[in-house]
Design a protein around this motif. Structure first.
Motif, PDB file in Angstrom:
ATOM      1  N   LEU A   1      44.699  31.272  40.308  1.00  0.00           N
ATOM      2  CA  LEU A   1      44.354  31.144  38.795  1.00  0.00           C
ATOM      3  C   LEU A   1      43.814  32.399  38.538  1.00  0.00           C
ATOM      4  N   CYS A   2      44.249  32.843  37.148  1.00  0.00           N
ATOM      5  CA  CYS A   2      43.809  33.974  36.359  1.00  0.00           C
ATOM      6  C   CYS A   2      43.640  33.712  35.008  1.00  0.00           C
ATOM      7  N   PHE A   3      43.242  34.617  33.996  1.00  0.00           N
ATOM      8  CA  PHE A   3      42.931  34.360  32.965  1.00  0.00           C
ATOM      9  C   PHE A   3      43.910  34.372  31.721  1.00  0.00           C
ATOM     10  N   ASN A   4      44.743  35.555  31.904  1.00  0.00           N
ATOM     11  CA  ASN A   4      45.700  35.793  30.992  1.00  0.00           C
ATOM     12  C   ASN A   4      47.237  35.608  31.382  1.00  0.00           C
ATOM     13  N   VAL A   5      48.109  35.115  30.544  1.00  0.00           N
ATOM     14  CA  VAL A   5      49.456  34.582  31.014  1.00  0.00           C
ATOM     15  C   VAL A   5      49.980  35.679  31.435  1.00  0.00           C
ATOM     16  N   THR A   6      50.103  37.022  30.811  1.00  0.00           N
ATOM     17  CA  THR A   6      50.866  38.158  31.407  1.00  0.00           C
ATOM     18  C   THR A   6      50.669  38.465  32.816  1.00  0.00           C
ATOM     19  N   LEU A   7      49.339  38.368  33.283  1.00  0.00           N
ATOM     20  CA  LEU A   7      49.048  38.601  34.709  1.00  0.00           C
ATOM     21  C   LEU A   7      49.672  37.560  35.542  1.00  0.00           C
TER      22      LEU A   7
ATOM     23  N   MET B   1      42.798  30.774  44.824  1.00  0.00           N
ATOM     24  CA  MET B   1      42.343  32.229  44.650  1.00  0.00           C
ATOM     25  C   MET B   1      42.366  32.386  43.282  1.00  0.00           C
ATOM     26  N   ILE B   2      41.275  33.148  42.859  1.00  0.00           N
ATOM     27  CA  ILE B   2      40.931  33.484  41.373  1.00  0.00           C
ATOM     28  C   ILE B   2      41.149  34.925  41.118  1.00  0.00           C
ATOM     29  N   ASP B   3      42.206  35.489  40.400  1.00  0.00           N
ATOM     30  CA  ASP B   3      42.195  36.799  40.174  1.00  0.00           C
ATOM     31  C   ASP B   3      41.338  37.176  38.829  1.00  0.00           C
ATOM     32  N   GLU B   4      40.613  38.408  38.790  1.00  0.00           N
ATOM     33  CA  GLU B   4      40.222  38.873  37.720  1.00  0.00           C
ATOM     34  C   GLU B   4      38.984  37.604  37.143  1.00  0.00           C
ATOM     35  N   GLY B   5      38.263  37.386  38.211  1.00  0.00           N
ATOM     36  CA  GLY B   5      37.356  36.377  38.055  1.00  0.00           C
ATOM     37  C   GLY B   5      36.123  36.592  36.997  1.00  0.00           C
ATOM     38  N   HIS B   6      36.139  38.009  36.764  1.00  0.00           N
ATOM     39  CA  HIS B   6      35.079  38.262  35.696  1.00  0.00           C
ATOM     40  C   HIS B   6      35.261  37.729  34.300  1.00  0.00           C
ATOM     41  N   ASP B   7      36.568  37.206  34.263  1.00  0.00           N
ATOM     42  CA  ASP B   7      36.815  36.531  32.759  1.00  0.00           C
ATOM     43  C   ASP B   7      36.457  35.006  33.031  1.00  0.00           C
ATOM     44  N   PHE B   8      36.157  34.495  34.113  1.00  0.00           N
ATOM     45  CA  PHE B   8      36.148  33.271  34.148  1.00  0.00           C
ATOM     46  C   PHE B   8      34.536  32.782  33.695  1.00  0.00           C
ATOM     47  N   ARG B   9      34.301  31.607  33.162  1.00  0.00           N
ATOM     48  CA  ARG B   9      33.090  31.000  32.954  1.00  0.00           C
ATOM     49  C   ARG B   9      32.314  30.059  33.930  1.00  0.00           C
ATOM     50  N   PRO B  10      31.028  30.076  34.054  1.00  0.00           N
ATOM     51  CA  PRO B  10      30.637  29.492  35.489  1.00  0.00           C
ATOM     52  C   PRO B  10      31.137  27.794  35.517  1.00  0.00           C
ATOM     53  N   GLU B  11      31.461  27.233  34.378  1.00  0.00           N
ATOM     54  CA  GLU B  11      32.071  25.896  34.671  1.00  0.00           C
ATOM     55  C   GLU B  11      33.425  26.124  35.297  1.00  0.00           C
ATOM     56  N   TRP B  12      34.119  26.944  34.896  1.00  0.00           N
ATOM     57  CA  TRP B  12      35.488  26.917  35.479  1.00  0.00           C
ATOM     58  C   TRP B  12      35.391  27.471  36.987  1.00  0.00           C
ATOM     59  N   PHE B  13      34.532  28.121  37.388  1.00  0.00           N
ATOM     60  CA  PHE B  13      34.413  28.333  38.772  1.00  0.00           C
ATOM     61  C   PHE B  13      34.084  27.085  39.566  1.00  0.00           C
ATOM     62  N   LYS B  14      33.112  26.378  38.781  1.00  0.00           N
ATOM     63  CA  LYS B  14      32.889  24.887  39.408  1.00  0.00           C
ATOM     64  C   LYS B  14      33.880  24.005  39.725  1.00  0.00           C
ATOM     65  N   LEU B  15      34.996  24.043  38.581  1.00  0.00           N
ATOM     66  CA  LEU B  15      35.931  23.219  38.670  1.00  0.00           C
ATOM     67  C   LEU B  15      37.076  23.719  39.972  1.00  0.00           C
ATOM     68  N   ALA B  16      37.316  24.947  39.708  1.00  0.00           N
ATOM     69  CA  ALA B  16      37.936  25.541  40.728  1.00  0.00           C
ATOM     70  C   ALA B  16      37.733  25.266  42.181  1.00  0.00           C
ATOM     71  N   ALA B  17      36.389  25.245  42.522  1.00  0.00           N
ATOM     72  CA  ALA B  17      35.706  25.172  43.781  1.00  0.00           C
ATOM     73  C   ALA B  17      36.033  23.508  44.200  1.00  0.00           C
ATOM     74  N   GLN B  18      36.033  22.792  43.184  1.00  0.00           N
ATOM     75  CA  GLN B  18      35.974  21.399  43.792  1.00  0.00           C
ATOM     76  C   GLN B  18      37.423  21.098  43.863  1.00  0.00           C
ATOM     77  N   MET B  19      38.677  21.888  43.708  1.00  0.00           N
ATOM     78  CA  MET B  19      39.986  21.714  43.911  1.00  0.00           C
ATOM     79  C   MET B  19      40.426  22.236  45.205  1.00  0.00           C
ATOM     80  N   VAL B  20      39.418  22.533  45.829  1.00  0.00           N
ATOM     81  CA  VAL B  20      39.900  23.144  47.472  1.00  0.00           C
ATOM     82  C   VAL B  20      39.885  22.026  48.369  1.00  0.00           C
ATOM     83  N   ASP B  21      40.741  21.925  49.037  1.00  0.00           N
ATOM     84  CA  ASP B  21      40.606  21.010  50.248  1.00  0.00           C
ATOM     85  C   ASP B  21      39.689  21.321  51.049  1.00  0.00           C
TER      86      ASP B  21
END
Length: 630
Positions: free
Chosen positions: A285-291, A366-386
């Motif tokens: 996951l990352c924030f922008n489409v280009t990356l 894996m989250i690239d450029e995580g500085h663009d993520f909000r706290p609740e986004w991190f929480k959601l991503a962590a839930q998706m890990v096996d």
């Protein structure tokens, strides 16, 4: 102390008892200029020697390790094979000394294709410019037992390390001398750092920085051919990056790194490894489409398909989850702009919490450029890990935190379900930019880049960059009468640089406002310069780094990208009145640090940013910043 790759703490659990003892002796008894690799796949054939050792003066060694005891060797043996006694009975295996020799011959054949790794003069002309040898380590058989059992008939004694020659009490010099005795010759000058990097480039394709260089060598080396004409510069990860990439173990990991420190390379390497270890797809996951488009292309160049690794920008992924599970997206009529985005994410979070969208559906996240993520986004991503793999990697650089600074208060990773205490790494060295580019970028944004007060490990830090010391032409600030003149000037410079051999796709124009892009795009087209306007519309979001065109990209979308030459027009219109000067300084810092070799800024009027850049460029000690605070 020698450098072991991967780190001992990471690989010791998969070592045999004898391999662990040997690894500890090698680390402790060899000097710091020794490089050691344990069980790392080599070359296109993915060979797996137990240990590879490399030293500037002593050359290259391949070691095979066996924990055999005399009682193990009860069957027949010769120079080709050995019959050993196992729990399942007698088993015939390859003679490990011959196996080590075969590994070495393949390596030597591969390295011998590089003209900068072979001797040009002397009676050894055409042979490798450094010694190389192989050996066998018998971790449970002493030299006396080796001789009394007559093993020298099938194992050349000078190529065998015995148990008592690797005791902890053995003198370090005696240990090294035993290692050096594996090789009966020495010649030439010590290997240079450049030659060592070239050896690593050949042996370990995954550490190569340039995807264009992946096809320079054939899969099957042909010993009958002459050395292949490779470029004089072959770029690889530095040793810290390689050791970190190979040493990432299980669990949650956070890497804080400055711009250009190789965070994305580590993510790609992580995908290469994990795709072989898990049956579930990986999520990047990352924030922008280009990356996201660039990451997909990097993984594709490494042979990883989209069915194995799903690369998505965050909001596109959220929309995809809703579609996949037949859930309605928010109404465009009811919600617009940021309200729509917020509602989209909230709907996914609620669906995961309710079990409608299953958690734990990815083998790793894996989250690239995580500085663009909000706290609740991190929480959601962590839930998706096996939970079975519990593999989560976050790459973070607070200095590039561009989106909605005021809406993102300081948080700890623990608060959002990321358990990375004790598994956090900081990368401070910028390898992308020349010393000159990094110096002006840092000096300009110094107020933004000033580190915050000491924080806990679990809180994202703000890190100052350190220069890797690579030099290039000084950045330029060009003043022109109007923005139209800026556009014409950039078109002329682009044509000139292309005429000097710089490919179109290695140049980019990074702009701040859409009206600038419209004029720049029209001017390039009028001058017959191939130009690709990224994110201009829905179709242009599929960024193709290899397409032979100059890239026209916003400052926001440029993050994560890099180009040999970067032009930044319209500096006189900065800072933009709709944002804070701090946010705008971060944007310009990101734009400037996209340049690998050359940076050109233009303006048609004075502004606070123009004045600051003029002061920095006029400073007598700007060029020394890289060796001090950088």
């Amino acid at each position: 102390m020698a450098t072991l790759i991967p780190a001992f703490s990471t690989c010791s659990q998969r070592m045999t008892a004898g391999e662990r003892r040997l690894a500890q002796r090698l680390e402790d008894k060899l000097e710091a200029d020794y490089l050691l690799w344990y069980d790392v796949p080599v070359g296109t054939k993915r060979l797996h020697p137990d240990f590879i050792l490399l030293h500037p003066s002593r050359g290259l060694f391949v070691l095979e390790v066996k924990d055999w005891k005399l009682s193990t060797l009860q069957g027949e043996a010769d120079r080709e094979s050995v019959t050993i006694l196992t729990e399942a009975g007698f088993k015939t295996v390859r003679n490990p000394l011959e196996q080590a020799r075969d590994y070495l011959m393949v390596i030597a054949q591969q390295l011998g294709q590089d003209k900068l790794l072979v001797q040009a003069e002397s009676r050894h002309r055409g042979k490798l410019a450094f010694p190389y040898s192989y050996g066998l380590v018998l971790t449970n058989i002493t030299r006396k037992q080796f001789e009394s059992a007559g093993l020298e008939a099938v194992l050349e004694p000078n190529l065998v390390f015995c148990q008592d020659e690797m005791y902890e009490s053995v003198d370090a010099y005696a240990f090294q001398q035993r290692l050096w005795n594996l090789c009966t010759y020495e010649f030439g000058e010590p290997l240079t750092p450049t030659q060592i990097d070239r050896i690593r480039w050949h042996l370990f394709p995954e550490v190569r920085l340039s995807n264009r260089q992946l096809s320079l060598l054939p899969d099957q080396p042909d010993a009958s051919t002459k050395p292949i004409m490779l470029p004089d510069l072959l770029q690889v990860m530095d040793l810290q990056q390689e050791q970190l990439a190979r040493s990432l173990g299980d669990g949650h990991r956070v890497i804080h790194g400055v711009a250009g420190s190789g965070k994305t390379l580590i993510l790609v390497y992580r995908c290469l490894r994990l795709v072989e270890e898990t049956t579930k797809p990986l999520l990047v996951l990352c924030f922008n489409v280009t990356l996201a488009a660039r990451l997909r292309q990097m993984l594709h160049a490494k042979g990883i398909g989209s069915d194995c690794v799903h690369v998505r920008h965050f909001h596109g992924w959220c929309g995809e989850l809703l579609r996949r599970h037949h859930l309605a997206k928010p109404s465009y009529n009811e919600f617009q702009g940021e309200a729509y985005v917020s509602k989209l994410v909230q709907r996914v979070i609620q669906s995961v919490d309710a079990g409608i969208i299953p958690a734990g559906s990815y083998g790793a996240v894996m989250i690239d450029e995580g500085h663009d993520f909000r706290p609740e986004w991190f929480k959601l991503a962590a839930q998706m890990v096996d939970p079975a793999t519990n593999s989560l990697l976050v790459l973070y650089d607070d200095a590039q935190n561009l989106y909605e600074q005021k809406a993102k208060p300081t948080f700890s990773f623990k608060q959002v379900g990321i358990q990375a205490q004790g598994r956090t790494t900081i990368l401070k060295v910028n390898y992308r930019n020349t010393k000159e580019i990094l110096a002006i970028a840092y000096a300009f944004a110094q107020e933004v880049m000033t580190p915050t007060e000491a924080r806990e490990e679990d809180v994202p830090p703000l890190i100052q960059p350190q220069s890797a010391g690579r030099h290039g032409p000084p950045p330029e600030l060009i003043k022109l009468p109007s923005f139209r003149h800026e556009a014409d000037y950039l078109a002329t410079r682009l044509a000139q640089m292309h005429g000097r051999g710089i490919p179109w796709n290695e140049m980019a124009i990074v702009y701040r406002a859409k009206w600038m892009a419209e004029q720049l795009y029209a001017c390039c087209q009028h001058a017959h310069i191939p130009v690709e306007w990224l994110n201009r519309d829905q179709d242009s979001q599929l960024y193709d780094a290899a397409a032979p065109s100059v890239k026209l990209v916003t400052m926001h979308s440029s993050r994560g990208l890099e180009f040999s030459v970067v032009f930044v027009p319209g500096v006189g219109y900065l800072p933009n009145k709709h944002n804070t000067p701090e946010d705008e300084a971060r944007l310009l810092y990101v734009a400037m640090t996209r340049a690998i070799d050359q940076l050109v800024l233009t303006c048609d009027r004075d502004s606070a940013f123009v004045q600051r850049l003029e002061e920095v460029l006029a400073s007598k000690h700007m060029a020394t910043l890289g060796s001090h605070t950088l």
